[in-house]
Structures are given as C-alpha cells and as structure tokens.
Design a protein around this motif. Sequence first.
Motif, PDB file in Angstrom:
ATOM      1  N   UNK A 382       1.150   7.200   3.890  1.00  0.00           N
ATOM      2  CA  UNK A 382      -0.288   7.150   4.153  1.00  0.00           C
ATOM      3  C   UNK A 382      -1.001   6.710   2.890  1.00  0.00           C
ATOM      4  N   UNK A 383      -1.705   5.588   2.985  1.00  0.00           N
ATOM      5  CA  UNK A 383      -2.531   5.115   1.880  1.00  0.00           C
ATOM      6  C   UNK A 383      -3.983   5.359   2.282  1.00  0.00           C
ATOM      7  N   UNK A 384      -4.644   6.311   1.641  1.00  0.00           N
ATOM      8  CA  UNK A 384      -5.985   6.712   2.078  1.00  0.00           C
ATOM      9  C   UNK A 384      -7.015   5.593   1.941  1.00  0.00           C
ATOM     10  N   UNK A 385      -8.126   5.793   2.629  1.00  0.00           N
ATOM     11  CA  UNK A 385      -9.267   4.864   2.502  1.00  0.00           C
ATOM     12  C   UNK A 385      -9.684   4.725   1.037  1.00  0.00           C
ATOM     13  N   UNK A 386     -10.230   3.544   0.764  1.00  0.00           N
ATOM     14  CA  UNK A 386     -10.772   3.220  -0.553  1.00  0.00           C
ATOM     15  C   UNK A 386      -9.685   3.067  -1.614  1.00  0.00           C
ATOM     16  N   UNK A 387      -8.440   2.880  -1.159  1.00  0.00           N
ATOM     17  CA  UNK A 387      -7.351   2.481  -2.054  1.00  0.00           C
ATOM     18  C   UNK A 387      -6.903   1.078  -1.634  1.00  0.00           C
ATOM     19  N   UNK A 388      -6.760   0.199  -2.585  1.00  0.00           N
ATOM     20  CA  UNK A 388      -6.418  -1.178  -2.272  1.00  0.00           C
ATOM     21  C   UNK A 388      -4.940  -1.357  -1.981  1.00  0.00           C
ATOM     22  N   UNK A 389      -4.155  -0.309  -2.137  1.00  0.00           N
ATOM     23  CA  UNK A 389      -2.725  -0.408  -1.892  1.00  0.00           C
ATOM     24  C   UNK A 389      -1.950   0.209  -3.038  1.00  0.00           C
ATOM     25  N   UNK A 390      -0.671  -0.112  -3.075  1.00  0.00           N
ATOM     26  CA  UNK A 390       0.224   0.431  -4.102  1.00  0.00           C
ATOM     27  C   UNK A 390       1.035  -0.724  -4.670  1.00  0.00           C
ATOM     28  N   UNK A 391       1.053  -0.851  -5.990  1.00  0.00           N
ATOM     29  CA  UNK A 391       1.866  -1.883  -6.630  1.00  0.00           C
ATOM     30  C   UNK A 391       3.349  -1.527  -6.555  1.00  0.00           C
ATOM     31  N   UNK A 392       4.210  -2.528  -6.645  1.00  0.00           N
ATOM     32  CA  UNK A 392       5.642  -2.268  -6.710  1.00  0.00           C
ATOM     33  C   UNK A 392       5.919  -1.316  -7.859  1.00  0.00           C
ATOM     34  N   UNK A 393       6.721  -0.298  -7.593  1.00  0.00           N
ATOM     35  CA  UNK A 393       7.002   0.711  -8.599  1.00  0.00           C
ATOM     36  C   UNK A 393       6.004   1.848  -8.615  1.00  0.00           C
ATOM     37  N   UNK A 394       4.949   1.732  -7.785  1.00  0.00           N
ATOM     38  CA  UNK A 394       3.961   2.802  -7.721  1.00  0.00           C
ATOM     39  C   UNK A 394       4.443   3.949  -6.841  1.00  0.00           C
ATOM     40  N   UNK A 395       3.799   5.078  -6.985  1.00  0.00           N
ATOM     41  CA  UNK A 395       4.171   6.261  -6.222  1.00  0.00           C
ATOM     42  C   UNK A 395       3.350   6.352  -4.935  1.00  0.00           C
ATOM     43  N   UNK A 396       4.014   6.820  -3.902  1.00  0.00           N
ATOM     44  CA  UNK A 396       3.313   7.101  -2.661  1.00  0.00           C
ATOM     45  C   UNK A 396       3.925   8.337  -2.017  1.00  0.00           C
ATOM     46  N   UNK A 397       3.177   8.937  -1.098  1.00  0.00           N
ATOM     47  CA  UNK A 397       3.672  10.081  -0.341  1.00  0.00           C
ATOM     48  C   UNK A 397       4.029   9.617   1.062  1.00  0.00           C
ATOM     49  N   UNK A 398       5.114  10.147   1.576  1.00  0.00           N
ATOM     50  CA  UNK A 398       5.547   9.797   2.930  1.00  0.00           C
ATOM     51  C   UNK A 398       5.960  11.060   3.659  1.00  0.00           C
ATOM     52  N   UNK A 399       5.503  11.196   4.899  1.00  0.00           N
ATOM     53  CA  UNK A 399       5.993  12.276   5.754  1.00  0.00           C
ATOM     54  C   UNK A 399       7.291  11.807   6.394  1.00  0.00           C
ATOM     55  N   UNK A 400       8.240  12.720   6.536  1.00  0.00           N
ATOM     56  CA  UNK A 400       9.598  12.347   6.928  1.00  0.00           C
ATOM     57  C   UNK A 400       9.773  12.359   8.438  1.00  0.00           C
ATOM     58  N   UNK A 401      10.455  11.324   8.936  1.00  0.00           N
ATOM     59  CA  UNK A 401      10.915  11.287  10.317  1.00  0.00           C
ATOM     60  C   UNK A 401      12.354  11.772  10.435  1.00  0.00           C
ATOM     61  N   UNK A 402      13.093  11.745   9.332  1.00  0.00           N
ATOM     62  CA  UNK A 402      14.508  12.140   9.347  1.00  0.00           C
ATOM     63  C   UNK A 402      14.731  13.206   8.280  1.00  0.00           C
ATOM     64  N   UNK A 403      15.794  13.995   8.417  1.00  0.00           N
ATOM     65  CA  UNK A 403      16.066  15.019   7.412  1.00  0.00           C
ATOM     66  C   UNK A 403      16.308  14.398   6.037  1.00  0.00           C
TER      67      UNK A 403
END
Length: 639
Positions: A382-403
């Motif tokens: 999830x990249x929240x509003x008012x963020x232009x994105x994430x550069x390669x090597x940047x950190x992001x949070x992800x909710x898991x679909x798999x263990x």
Amino acid sequence: MAKRQIYLEDIPLAEARATLQAALASAGRAAPLPGESLPLDEALGRVTAEPARAALSSPHFHCAAMDGYAVSAADTVAARETKALALRLGREAYPVNTGDPLPEKTNAVIMIENTNQSDESTILIYAAAAPWQHVRLMGEDMVATETVLQVNHQLRPVDLGALAGCGHQQVIVRRKPRVVIIPTGSELVPAQERPKRGQLIEYNSLILRSQISENGGEAEVTGIVGDDETALQVALSAAQASKPDLILILSGSSAGSHDFTADAIRSLGEVLTHGIAVRPGHPVIIGMAARIPIIGVPGYPVSAALTGELFVVPLMRQWLGLAPIASPTIDAITTQKIASPIGDDDFVRVALAELDGQLQATPLRRGAGVITSLVQADGLAHIPRFHEGVDRGGRLKASLYRPLSLIKRTLLIMGSHDPMLDLLATHLRRHTSDQRIVSVNVGSIGGLIALRRREAHLAGCHLFHPESETYNTHYLARYLPHEPVELVTFAQREQGLILPAGNPRGITTVADLPGARYINRQRGAGTRLLFDHLLAQHEISPDAITGYHHEEYTHLAVAAAVADGIGDCGMGLRSAAEAMGLDFIGLTWERFDLAIPRRRLESAGILALLETLRSSEFRRELGAQSGYRSDETGQVLTK
C-alpha cells in the motif's frame, strides 16, 4: 448517441468508507446481524450471536479419573507400606473405571496398580488415600450457567465439543449476510460457455462470491445483464425485492456510454459516491436504495478483487460481529521503482522472497485486467495518498497473502521467460514441499542485472554473442565481473518465426519480414538480441521492420498477438506457437541457462532445485516437450 457518464466525485478511501458507514447507521444496518439457532454439527465457522452458557456442569457428577477402586479416604488412614490394609469389595472398596460415577459415601480412587487382591472379596492397599485423589469433581471443567463462549466468537472444532460437553445440542449464531451479485456486460458469457471472438468469460462474480463465502456470507449470482439501462433497472429492482443485506453490480461503473450502474441505482435510491481515489478500482460506486447498500464494482478483475477486499469483506465481518482482518504485514525492499498517482491510495501486488536476510518485493504486472497478478501475488503493498511512489531499493510495507515461512523458502528466478520453468516448479513441489519457485520475467539482461543487485537467487538467460558464437558467458563477464557465477543448462530450445495458421503471407525466412507486421520482444530480451543478429546477417535495418517497436514480454504473448491478427509474425519458441495453433518455422536451437551465484550453491533451496533439474523424471518430461531437448539439462558450465 448514448450519453457518456462522468464521475460525480473522487473522494479519498477513508472518506468513502466513512460515507458508507454513515449511510448504514442511518438505515439501521451498521450493527451485527441477528442470530439463528443451528445444530452443532452445522455450526463450524459460524459466529456466536450471544454468549453461550453451560446448560449442564461438566462433569455433572463426581467421577473416577483413573481405573481402580473407589473408597472413603477415612477408611484408609491405617494403611502403611509395611503393613497392608485389607478392604472388603462392595463394602469398603468399589471397582470403577475412568469416567464412572463415584459410589455413595466414597471420595477417592486408588489406582488399580497400587493394590493387590488377596481373595475374591478383598484387596490390599499400602498407603492412605487423600480425599478426592484421582477424582474429577462435578463442574471441574464447566459449571452450569458459566459462560463457555463469548458473543462474536467464530466457532472452532474444539468449541463445538465444549458446547456439546456442557449440554448443548444447538447454538445461536449470527445469520449469514446475504448478497445478490448482478454481473453486467453484453460481451460476457458464463464460465460454462466457450467464448467466441469478442466475448469474455464472466468470472468476477466467482471471485467476489468466493470472497463473501470465505468471510461468512452467502451470495446469489443472477444471470448476466446486457448493456441495457432498462434491463439493469429491472434486475436491480428484483434483487432489491429479495431483501438482501448487500447488492453488488459488477461492471458498468466507469464513464463509458454503456455504463449504466450509477443511473440504475439513482432510479431506485441514492448514489452516495461515484469515484474513489484508489488504484486500481477508481470507478467504485456506493449507493443506497430501500435501506440496502449497493456497490458498483469495476469490471477489470484486479479492480474487482481489490474492491472486494476494501469494501465487501469488511462489511461481511462487520455484520458478523468480527474484527477486521489483520493480515500480517512485513517491511520489504522493492526491486523496481514503483510510480504512483500522487492523489490516490495505490495498492500494488508483489512477489516476495528473502535474499541475504532481507525480504525483497518485486512488483507484478499492474494492468487492472491482469488476473495472473492476483494468483502470483505473495502480498499487497500500500502506497498512501500524496506519495509519488517508491524508488528501487526503497522500503515499503506489504500485507501478506501467504505465510511468511513459505515466502522464506521461495527461490526467486528473474530473467528470461520460459514456459518450462513452470514445469520445473511443479517437479520441485513434488520433490519437496519445503521449496517453491517464483519466476519474474524481466528479460535475460534484466535477470543478470538483478543478480548483480542481489535481487534474485538465480537468473534465466539465453544471450547469444555473435562474435564468439556462444551463449551467456560473454554477458556474465560484462554484467557480473565481480560475482563468481555458474551456468547450469536448463534446456536446448528451438527458436523461430511464429506465423498465423496457414502462413498467408508465405514467410519463410527473416528476409521476408520487411513489409510484414512484426511483434518484437522487449529491449534486453535474449530473443530480441537473436533477432537483431539475424537482421544483421540479412543486412536488414530494424527501421525496415514494421512493428519493430511493438514489444511483448513473453513468448506466449507474442504468439497471442499473432493469433489475434495484431501482427503477421513474431519470433519465439515452437512450444508457444503450437500452444496457440499457429505455424512455426524453426531458425535455430539455443541454450537456455540458469545463472547461479556460487555463494548460493550450497543453500537448501538451490540444492533442491539442482537435484530436481537433474532428476530423470524431470529431464524425461522436459525432453518430451515440442521444441525442447534435455540431453544437456543440469550440466554446469563454470564461468
């Protein structure tokens, strides 16, 4: 001319959710649903609508906890290890089995192995019994009227046993939320039918119905409604008359001339919002009619699935009295730049793998119609509003679909596309359930760059070097000069020209391509480098090839474009042409290798992969595929 629709507004996700909740509260529909009584054997997974209290104590009598003899503790005080005490059977000692009620005037059990029988009517004991030893007291587990399960509790197998154990045959559970799903679109046909050209299989209803069922609801899917405003109004009116808890209208929520959902809702009630600042899934509609919420779901499958996750699933859980799903989230490093629209909440499906102790997220193809991204996704970033994105090597949070445990046992292959990598993944899963393969198609050069950046465990490549007439070794020296790598042959593959059935243009060689519409592979793909070499051999400039800049990312995508008439020819694998029923002219056999950093060769995943690759079962099945040879599969060519 049919009028085009416009979005009424474009509001933030949080505001859209608040708007829906306010409308539900105003209609008296925000609270959990009432209860119904069900037999215990039908209640697994259902949610309690009220506290469940014990109707009966468990156990409801004092009972033996051991096989032995029931006694009064006071009758045993004279027993000594050096002086046995004799007890008369039927008068001072009573045989009992585990679970038997204690006879009157007894309050202890002596285990049978701690006694000797001197004759048919007498036993000997060697120690005094303590009051209530080896006895389950009445109500030890549950006492009548005690709360056994709280309200809003999802019933598990053990819960059903507890209810039965305290005297229940039925349990009061919340009624399942009822949903009516109305698929729309004149181009759609049911999944049971074979689509003709111009028709599409309707499967969004299956996705949403399954999301609803998985989260405790039940859904009825109506027949497909064509692009007709009156017909949609009739279908919506009929759905409303059945008094469901929620109505979903699939497709028709955008701004085209055949998008009637907003007007249909407005004809019976109110459109609360049309257009939500999320990607994908922008044209969501939320409305109310006769106190029933109605959601207009976008037609593209990725958008439809996300709408289900963001709006439909939370409603199911709310009406069942369950807390929102709290999927585990992880921090990961993205292997590619992700550009996001600054005004939207952007949701990106990613493949995840652990490399050198760090979780890495590789964004999957982002088209709203790319349903394979739903299947392949390990998580949702999830990249929240008012963020232009994430550069390669940047950190992001992800909710898991798999263990997470499965993700940590994932081998990430980046590089060239080969359909038989899926066959290798199948054999690996048969060989060991502890490992899996995720393949991301970025082209051969892209795969080597991913190895250099330590973003993949291994890479697939088939890069021909014209000067040395070798495959891959030259490019390892160029892109991985400081990383010792071993090349392991995956297969020999036949490359050639993919042509429409019957070859209407009579193409036989690369020399025949000027004037034909060509479907090319993306820059950095091994097939494109090979094609450029063949053009140079025939002294043909790329500018002479119509469609040279029309790029596809897989062999099957090239074949599909030719099959659909978008192009007259493309270059790719024989297997891709045959899969689409197309003609094929073989031009060359090439070596497709797996590039594996030497420092990873002793890891459990790579060892399992190599063992599978070299197995006779895999090599035999690979070699049986059209356009493949496996006689060199598993051989190592050291850099």
